[in-house]
Write an enzyme that holds these catalytic residues in place. Structure first.
Site, PDB file in Angstrom:
ATOM      1  N   ASP A   1      -9.693   4.465 -17.000  1.00  0.00           N
ATOM      2  CA  ASP A   1     -10.688   4.029 -16.026  1.00  0.00           C
ATOM      3  C   ASP A   1     -11.132   2.656 -16.511  1.00  0.00           C
ATOM      4  O   ASP A   1     -11.847   2.541 -17.511  1.00  0.00           O
ATOM      5  CB  ASP A   1     -11.886   4.980 -15.967  1.00  0.00           C
ATOM      6  CG  ASP A   1     -12.892   4.599 -14.882  1.00  0.00           C
ATOM      7  OD1 ASP A   1     -12.991   3.386 -14.579  1.00  0.00           O
ATOM      8  OD2 ASP A   1     -13.579   5.469 -14.340  1.00  0.00           O
ATOM      9  N   HIS A   2     -10.680   1.607 -15.835  1.00  0.00           N
ATOM     10  CA  HIS A   2     -10.857   0.262 -16.397  1.00  0.00           C
ATOM     11  C   HIS A   2     -12.324  -0.128 -16.531  1.00  0.00           C
ATOM     12  O   HIS A   2     -12.659  -1.027 -17.309  1.00  0.00           O
ATOM     13  CB  HIS A   2     -10.087  -0.780 -15.578  1.00  0.00           C
ATOM     14  CG  HIS A   2     -10.722  -1.140 -14.274  1.00  0.00           C
ATOM     15  ND1 HIS A   2     -10.416  -0.515 -13.086  1.00  0.00           N
ATOM     16  CD2 HIS A   2     -11.662  -2.072 -13.968  1.00  0.00           C
ATOM     17  CE1 HIS A   2     -11.129  -1.038 -12.121  1.00  0.00           C
ATOM     18  NE2 HIS A   2     -11.894  -1.987 -12.616  1.00  0.00           N
TER      19      HIS A   2
ATOM     20  N   HIS B   1     -15.209   5.709 -11.473  1.00  0.00           N
ATOM     21  CA  HIS B   1     -16.102   4.676 -12.017  1.00  0.00           C
ATOM     22  C   HIS B   1     -17.564   5.125 -12.049  1.00  0.00           C
ATOM     23  O   HIS B   1     -18.244   5.030 -13.074  1.00  0.00           O
ATOM     24  CB  HIS B   1     -16.015   3.396 -11.192  1.00  0.00           C
ATOM     25  CG  HIS B   1     -14.646   2.813 -11.098  1.00  0.00           C
ATOM     26  ND1 HIS B   1     -13.698   2.964 -12.082  1.00  0.00           N
ATOM     27  CD2 HIS B   1     -14.063   2.066 -10.130  1.00  0.00           C
ATOM     28  CE1 HIS B   1     -12.587   2.329 -11.719  1.00  0.00           C
ATOM     29  NE2 HIS B   1     -12.780   1.791 -10.545  1.00  0.00           N
TER      30      HIS B   1
END
Length: 487
Positions: free
Chosen positions: A174-175, A237
């Site tokens: 999950d960047h 996110h």
């Protein structure tokens, strides 16, 4: 953190958009700063029919296009390109994998695989890699989202990968967790003693998390129509941000301790049942409007057909544990919003008694704002006395105390999220990657909301592009006496 770097990196989807924009520039930046292991080779793979020289030309064009000018160095680019090689591979064709294994060669020095491809290809990819010995020993694999469509599909993907790779060799990305300001949430909470006594239901009135995008579908129509805002943004996110805000203090900074505490938060999320979904959630879809002074089409018109997919969602969530009992977490995300913004606003409770009452002093509760993008800063709104002789009473005004990350650390190079995540994958540090129990607990909560929408026949309410969503999203907070932080 104990480093256990690999000597080889395999990038599936190496000619895709993510690779051009993020992965290749990130790996180059790490190389230019001498952070990659000496001798690390990077093998690109995709269905494209490149040879080594062709892929290096492709990579150079990507760097020319997407690297900031101040990061371009001809010598560093040249030596980085020498690390690259390419082998075509069709993940759906089991015969494609042996030439790939031959190209990579000996993996006794360690191999990391980055799988940026459609989840429908995960099973054939894992089976093909296993067949030619590219999953043996200490090989680790990184999975780019989306990791499923719901709990059932997520379990299927996780089972497929877990059949070959143990959990300690699986890196789910999950960047957002690689963003500097997101990690600063941990520093802010657990590196400063004055927050902890009030970081609970006694000191905090509500938490607001907003991720607003001004863009529409762009080139993601196929994916987005099947996903919608809830699956696209909330299921990963936003819930990860909730966990970082709500988690208990970990014993140490490592992958096990931090992810244990995040998982507890996800298990504590109050399920939104069908009888509550209408009052605790709002869905929307953008219509024609104006963004940045330009008229833009509505979602259906962009898509080319009528659709009930939500491009906006607002949720009132609760974490049912001792620390957060009674504190609402308001989540809001959407496309074609008024501004591009990702931020967390933590509204503290008002002082129990105002000595300034009746003398012109109107107290506002303190608020902590953590801005993730487009700017990155941490801001505390506090009350201060306006200068003057106060003949007509003391006048107080809300003023910001701002920590601008760029200014405060002007001498430090800022890193994009994928630089950190790629380096952590190469080194074997799982701290900023998502564990299976986190993913599945998130999907359980998301699935309950979607089931409630189905049971209630919920359809998205329309909102004009360039706004903050449907008016019902305002009512979601205002019936609790809360206003969205829109400044």
């Amino acid at each position: 953190m104990q480093r256990n770097p690999v000597s080889k990196l395999l990038l599936f989807g190496a000619t895709g958009d993510l690779s051009q924009r993020m992965l290749l520039p990130s790996l180059y930046a790490l190389h230019a700063d001498k952070l990659l292991p000496d001798g690390l080779t990077i093998t690109g793979s995709a269905r494209s029919d490149y040879d080594d020289a062709g892929f290096r030309d492709f990579a150079k064009q990507a760097l020319d296009k997407f690297l900031p000018d101040d990061r371009k160095d001809e010598s560093a680019v040249g030596s980085f390109l020498e690390r690259l090689q390419f082998q075509p591979c069709d993940l759906s064709d089991s015969n494609s994998f042996q030439p790939l294994a031959d190209k990579i060669g000996d993996i006794s020095g360690g191999l990391a695989i980055y799988l940026s491809t459609a989840p429908s290809l995960f099973e054939s990819a894992v089976e093909g890699l296993e067949k030619v010995g590219l999953t043996a020993g200490t090989v680790r694999i990184a999975l780019e989202k989306p990791l499923g469509y719901d709990l059932a599909s997520s379990i299927e993907i996780n089972d497929t990968v877990a059949r070959v790779f143990p959990e300690d060799r699986i890196f789910r990305i999950d960047h957002y967790l690689g963003k500097e300001t997101v990690q600063n949430i941990l520093a802010l909470r657990f590196g400063n003693s004055f927050f902890e006594p009030v970081w609970n239901s006694s000191g905090i009135d509500n938490v607001q998390i907003t991720i607003g995008e001004t863009v529409g579908l762009e080139d993601r129509a196929g994916y987005y129509e099947g996903a919608g805002a809830l699956r696209d943004m909330v299921a990963n996110h936003m819930l990860q941000l909730v966990a970082l805000i709500a988690m208990e203090p970990p014993a140490r900074y490592d992958g096990t301790a931090i992810r244990d505490e995040k998982a507890k938060v996800f298990r504590s999320l109050r399920k939104i049942t069908p009888d509550k979904v209408a009052q605790d959630t709002v869905t929307g879809q953008y219509e024609e409007g104006a963004v940045g002074g330009k008229v833009v089409k509505g979602y259906d018109e962009e898509l080319g057909k009528d659709s009930d997919t939500e491009t906006f969602v607002a949720i009132k969530a609760h974490v049912d544990n001792w620390r957060w009992q009674g504190v609402p977490f308001y989540l809001r995300t959407g496309k074609r919003m008024a501004k591009r913004r990702s931020e967390i606003a933590i509204q503290f409770k008002p002082v129990p008694h105002s000595m300034f009452s009746g003398r012109g002093g109107i107290l506002q509760p303190n608020m902590l704002i953590i801005r993730l993008q487009p700017e990155e800063y941490i801001q505390m709104l506090v009350m201060a006395k306006e200068p003057g002789l106060d003949r007509e009473g003391v006048k107080l005004r809300e003023v910001p105390l701002t920590l601008n990350i760029d200014a405060a650390f002007a001498g430090s190079r800022r890193r994009i999220a994928y630089e950190r995540l790629m380096l952590d994958l190469i080194d074997g540090d799982q701290t900023l990657f998502v564990r299976r129990d986190e993913v599945e607990a998130q999907w359980q909560w998301i699935d309950a909301i979607r089931e409630g929408w189905t049971a209630n026949g919920t359809k998205p309410k329309h909102y004009p592009a360039g706004s903050w969503g449907p008016s019902a999203a305002i009512a979601l907070t205002e019936r609790d006496g809360v206003t969205w932080q829109d400044d």
